[in-house]
Enzyme design. Structure first.
Site, short mmCIF file in Angstrom:
data_model
loop_
_atom_site.label_atom_id
_atom_site.label_comp_id
_atom_site.label_asym_id
_atom_site.label_seq_id
_atom_site.Cartn_x
_atom_site.Cartn_y
_atom_site.Cartn_z
N SER A 1 0.98 -1.17 0.10
CA SER A 1 0.04 -0.14 -0.07
C SER A 1 0.88 1.53 -0.02
O SER A 1 0.38 2.28 -0.14
CB SER A 1 -0.87 0.04 1.13
OG SER A 1 -0.17 -0.02 2.47
N GLN B 1 1.80 3.28 -3.75
CA GLN B 1 1.01 4.44 -4.39
C GLN B 1 1.48 5.73 -4.45
O GLN B 1 1.26 6.72 -5.06
CB GLN B 1 -0.45 4.37 -3.98
CG GLN B 1 -1.38 5.28 -4.34
CD GLN B 1 -1.54 6.50 -2.99
OE1 GLN B 1 -0.79 6.41 -2.03
NE2 GLN B 1 -2.27 7.35 -3.09
N LYS C 1 12.50 0.18 5.04
CA LYS C 1 12.69 1.34 4.07
C LYS C 1 14.04 1.81 4.10
O LYS C 1 14.25 2.34 2.80
CB LYS C 1 11.57 2.19 4.67
CG LYS C 1 10.17 1.77 4.36
CD LYS C 1 9.03 2.82 4.72
CE LYS C 1 7.77 2.54 4.53
NZ LYS C 1 6.64 3.49 4.96
N ASP D 1 5.05 11.20 9.74
CA ASP D 1 3.29 11.29 9.66
C ASP D 1 2.84 11.27 10.94
O ASP D 1 1.34 10.89 11.12
CB ASP D 1 3.09 10.01 8.86
CG ASP D 1 3.36 8.64 9.39
OD1 ASP D 1 4.08 8.67 10.34
OD2 ASP D 1 2.92 7.75 9.04
N CYS E 1 5.69 28.23 17.97
CA CYS E 1 4.93 29.32 17.74
C CYS E 1 4.00 29.27 16.97
O CYS E 1 2.80 30.04 16.93
CB CYS E 1 5.99 30.50 17.39
SG CYS E 1 7.29 30.63 18.55
N CYS F 1 -3.43 8.89 7.78
CA CYS F 1 -3.19 8.40 6.30
C CYS F 1 -4.07 7.19 5.94
O CYS F 1 -4.90 7.27 4.90
CB CYS F 1 -1.69 8.31 5.89
SG CYS F 1 -1.49 7.83 4.29
#
Length: 260
Positions: free
Chosen positions: A68, A71, A85, A129, A180, A194
């Site tokens: 998955s 993509q 990875k 993420d 900030c 996601c």
């Protein structure tokens, strides 16, 4: 740092750019950049930094490639499914540019290792993420005095900014920190992940490439970057908007109540 004849040919289109040229390309070759996450944002970011000739790329990711991912995580291929990875990214970068040293870090950043790892690099680019990692990385970059390019990706929207809170702006005032801009993370479950909301693959490519542009700008120095400016992207309406944000004297890192 001198360039070999092969490198001169490889980077020819940079060398003729007035704002990069030989001195800028040598700065890129001498630079060390840490990329947090080899996913949707990190994949194109790593490819463009490698193509640009950044001398050393650190890659932090503790995940393995899944079907998955493909993509949008364009640095990985079908045959990489199941591989770490960082290993897949390392091999892809070697195919793209053998002059780049890749330093894989198959780990998850935490409070025990973040500052030590970030301190070894010149610039950090965060394509993670999750909010916990974003705040951890931004705080560590503040304490280690490292420029940070950070982006966030939604389904059809994204944001991007650059942080140099250890420096002062053109007006002599302090540059803003990540806190900030975003004082604290949202409540758990407030923003879908996601996996829950989905993400437009091509948008990840656009934002990752823009992160690479900001990293190159931080190394070479040209034009006006995104320090104190937040770039917002709406892919549905193909709209780009930049808003300015400023130092908050109440921020916990460099504000009035920060520990000294």
């Amino acid at each position: 740092m001198s360039l070999s004849p092969e490198e001169i040919e490889r980077y020819a289109r940079h060398l003729v750019l007035r704002d990069i040229g030989g001195p800028g390309q040598s700065k890129l070759k001498d630079a060390r950049v840490l990329v947090v996450g080899a996913g949707g944002l990190g994949a194109p970011l790593l490819q463009y930094l490698a193509a640009a000739g950044v001398g050393a790329l650190g890659v932090v990711d503790d995940d393995a490639v899944s079907l998955s991912n493909l993509q949008r995580q364009v640095i990985h291929a079908t045959q990489d499914v199941g591989r770490p990875k960082v290993e897949s990214a390392r091999d892809a970068i070697a195919r793209l540019n053998p002059h780049v040293l890749v330093e894989p870090h198959a780990l998850r950043l935490d409070e025990m290792n973040a500052r030590t790892l970030i301190g070894r690099y010149d610039v950090v680019a965060d394509g993670s993420d999750n909010f916990a990692t974003r705040y951890l990385v931004s705080d560590a970059c503040y304490y280690e005095r490292k420029p940070l390019v950070t982006a966030a990706l939604g389904g059809f929207d994204a944001s991007l900014t650059t942080l140099r809170p250890f420096d002062r702006g053109p007006d002599g005032g302090p540059n803003p920190t990540y806190r900030c801009l975003f004082p604290g993370p949202p409540q758990a479950g407030e923003i879908p992940t996601c996996e829950e909301a989905g993400v437009l693959g091509a948008l990840a490519g656009i934002v990752g490439a823009m992160m690479a542009l900001e990293v190159v700008r931080e190394i070479v120095g040209f034009g006006e970057g995104l320090v104190g400016r937040l770039l917002l992207i709406d892919a549905r309406g193909m709209r780009f908007e930049t808003i300015r944000y400023a130092f908050d004297p109440e921020n916990p890192l460099s504000g009035a109540k920060a520990p000294r």
